[in-house]
Design an enzyme around this catalytic site. Structure first.
Site, PDB file in Angstrom:
ATOM      1  N   SER A   1     -10.121  -0.365   7.096  1.00 33.46           N
ATOM      2  CA  SER A   1      -9.504  -0.180   5.782  1.00 33.46           C
ATOM      3  C   SER A   1      -8.800  -1.402   5.195  1.00 33.46           C
ATOM      4  O   SER A   1      -8.399  -1.372   4.032  1.00 33.46           O
ATOM      5  CB  SER A   1      -8.505   0.982   5.827  1.00 33.46           C
ATOM      6  OG  SER A   1      -9.179   2.208   5.799  1.00 33.46           O
TER       7      SER A   1
ATOM      8  N   LYS B   1       0.856  -1.175   0.000  1.00 30.78           N
ATOM      9  CA  LYS B   1       0.000   0.000   0.000  1.00 30.78           C
ATOM     10  C   LYS B   1       0.899   1.234   0.000  1.00 30.78           C
ATOM     11  O   LYS B   1       1.920   1.248   0.688  1.00 30.78           O
ATOM     12  CB  LYS B   1      -0.888  -0.020   1.247  1.00 30.78           C
ATOM     13  CG  LYS B   1      -1.898   1.108   1.327  1.00 30.78           C
ATOM     14  CD  LYS B   1      -2.793   0.963   2.563  1.00 30.78           C
ATOM     15  CE  LYS B   1      -3.857   2.057   2.621  1.00 30.78           C
ATOM     16  NZ  LYS B   1      -4.743   1.901   3.801  1.00 30.78           N
TER      17      LYS B   1
ATOM     18  N   SER C   1      -9.787   2.065   2.970  1.00 30.20           N
ATOM     19  CA  SER C   1      -8.877   2.796   2.134  1.00 30.20           C
ATOM     20  C   SER C   1      -7.870   1.930   1.377  1.00 30.20           C
ATOM     21  O   SER C   1      -7.278   2.406   0.407  1.00 30.20           O
ATOM     22  CB  SER C   1      -8.111   3.806   2.984  1.00 30.20           C
ATOM     23  OG  SER C   1      -7.251   3.137   3.888  1.00 30.20           O
TER      24      SER C   1
END
Lengths: 95, 484
Positions: free
Chosen positions: B175, B76, B151
């Protein structure tokens, strides 16, 4: 809690955010909506409850006071917007 | 090749059926041809990945290979990667090439895992749909008109679409679990403090926790073995002996006491999600799991309390972005105040600015007690609810999300409706507990996630319970059409 345009302008200033005048109205509406939503918290009786700052009740670790970070100033300054002679440059603050 | 799980790829590498270079090239080709439709990667690091793959093959030839040496992963774009842009999905960090590696990134390097690239995400991890990214939304591979969740939406989408065998994510309010549910993969948020936050761009520091995202529970256990561990550079890292998270995978679940939290099975859940969960519960009953209802009386207060605590911590954490030391700086600042305010006003997107302002307001003189202190007291009530539940049961089971993936744009005009898509995940962060999501079925062709919540440090048990389900079901093998 409903926030006015002026209040949003004040909060934006505290947060050092330049908000365009035409966006203030929208932010006032959205922030008021969020604050109205979080006010559901008022329904809870929290008398005498100890606030929980952190999920794990661990104390801060201590370590010997010895420097353990290498000097990486050059690397860090290489990604700065503006530097000169090892200093970060900003607009003049003293006339 | 991309159909294989991480465990299967590791075995194939060990048996010399494939090399890490071949594997890495295969994934890079897939990314090149398929990611345009998804926008899952912000940066693809092909050269570095191939170099790491060559090193991994060499290490194996010399007998120095570890369990995952040569298996490529994606990070990420919230984890700092030395020499590679780390954008956090923001214009503010669009030009930020990290000068050091995050603790998690170091660990994957040491494990010999080539990094395919950095995945797309909601700006500063603030969002539940991946629509707040400066780099544009990520599309859900199951239906590219729908969101992948957020997210960690990029990580979820690329794992679901087989553009990476596994990826890292972070979970502040759901997330990892929410996008895992919406894309049909498996993801785990560990106990707060398990995974180092060093070099992981901070959003809400008392809630942020990194974790693995992959297709199976077994793969998540293998990734967590790499990720977890003490890091003295993170002041809230837990000092615990090393743990092998695969040890409970084969343990039968017979006799396990599992609680069904009453507030999670109320009216908020879509009927299709409820049906899928009912079948999953039946499957576990068949394996000898004992279910009982438990109450979490304060669960309904979790989302409101979160939207005080998280913005408050975010307003403080994001104060560091000042246009002086790194990141975005506005053009021609008039004076220092203008430099700060325009750099921040132009560098942050609308949702980030909203949260900074909510946090600034909640922490300001005269409002602190009514908002922040109140929220922290509710946080205690919620943690106490879980503690009571875990006196009666070993694990809690419920939905991960109220519904399947929503359409792009469906919730962008109403921040509060977006916030409510994390209604089942947020309480877990407030309490600091481990939780995971695993695919449990389809509703109208879209994946449905099942959430398991454990007591502190019970990741191995959660992963074992999930693995036992995946041994007897096929949902984790489903691939979205066009990406199989």
């Amino acid at each position: 809690m409903s926030l006015s345009r002026d209040e949003v302008e004040k909060i934006a200033h505290l947060a050092r955010l330049a908000v365009r005048p035409e966006d203030l109205e929208g932010y006032a509406r959205e922030l008021s909506g969020i604050l109205a939503f979080v006010e559901q918290m008022d329904a809870a009786d929290t008398e005498g409850v100890t606030p929980m700052a952190h999920p794990v009740e661990a104390s801060q670790r201590l370590r010997p006071d010895e420097p353990d970070e290498p000097d990486r100033r050059d690397r860090f300054q290489a990604i700065a917007p503006s530097v000169e002679a090892g200093l970060y440059l900003v607009p003049r603050v003293i006339e | 090749m991309h159909e294989k799980t991480i465990a299967e790829l590791a075995a194939a590498l060990q048996a010399r059926e494939v090399s890490s270079v071949e594997l890495t090239e295969h994934y890079l080709r897939r990314i090149e041809t398929l990611d345009d439709a998804l926008n899952g990667y912000i940066t693809v690091t092909a050269e570095q990945a191939l170099e790491a793959a060559r090193a991994a093959d060499e290490a194996r030839a010399q007998g120095r290979a570890g369990p995952l040496t040569g298996v490529p992963v994606a990070h990420k774009d919230i984890f700092c990667t030395e020499g590679v842009r780390t954008s956090c999905g923001s214009r503010m960090l669009d030009n930020f090439v990290a000068p050091y590696d995050a603790g998690v990134v170091e660990r994957f390097k040491a494990a010999g895992c080539p990094v395919l690239g950095k995945t797309n995400m909601d700006e500063f991890a603030m969002g539940s749909s991946n629509e707040t990214s400066y780099y544009g939304p990520v599309k859900n591979p199951w239906d590219t008109e729908r969101v992948p969740g957020g997210s960690s939406g990029g990580s979820a989408a690329v794992v679901a679409a087989r553009l990476a065998p596994g990826a890292t994510g972070t979970d502040t309010g759901g997330s990892i679990r929410q996008p895992a549910a919406l894309t049909g993969i498996t993801g785990l948020k560990p106990t707060y403090g398990r995974v180092s936050r060093w070099g992981m761009v901070a959003f809400a520091s008392s809630l942020d926790q990194g974790g693995p995202m992959a297709r199976t529970a077994e793969d998540c256990a293998l990734l967590l073995n790499v990720m977890a561990g003490f890091d003295r550079r993170d002041s809230t890292s837990l000092e615990r002996p090393g743990e092998d998270f695969t040890t409970a995978l084969d343990r039968p679940v017979k006799g396990l006491r599992v609680g069904l939290p009453k507030p999670f099975f109320g009216e908020g859940m879509a009927p299709a999600v409820a049906r899928v969960l009912e079948e999953a519960i039946d499957h576990y009953r068949g394996l000898g799991v004992e279910f009982r209802e438990v109450d979490l009386p304060n669960a309904g207060l979790a989302v409101p309390a979160y939207y005080v605590v998280a913005p408050a911590e975010c307003s403080s954490n994001l104060a560091r972005f000042d246009g002086v030391r790194y990141g975005y700086r506005c053009e021609d600042p008039r004076d220092l105040l203008d430099l700060y305010t325009r750099s921040r006003g132009e560098g942050f997107g609308a949702e980030v600015q909203r949260r900074i302002m909510v946090g600034t307001y909640a922490l300001s003189a005269g409002y602190f007690d009514a908002y922040y202190l109140k929220a922290q007291k509710i946080r205690r009530l919620i943690a106490d609810d879980f503690a009571r539940a875990f006196q009666e049961v070993d694990v809690l089971l419920g939905p991960t999300t109220p519904d399947t993936a929503f359409r792009l744009g469906e919730k962008t005009d109403d921040p509060v409706s977006m916030y409510l898509s994390d209604i089942y995940t947020i309480a877990v962060n407030l309490a600091g507990l481990p939780g995971m999501s695993l695919p449990a079925g389809l509703a109208d062709g879209l994946p449905v996630g099942m959430q398991l919540i454990g007591n502190y440090f019970d990741e191995a048990r959660l992963l074992g319970m999930a693995h036992q389900y995946q041994m007897g079901t096929e949902w984790h093998r489903m691939a979205p059409g066009g990406f199989n």
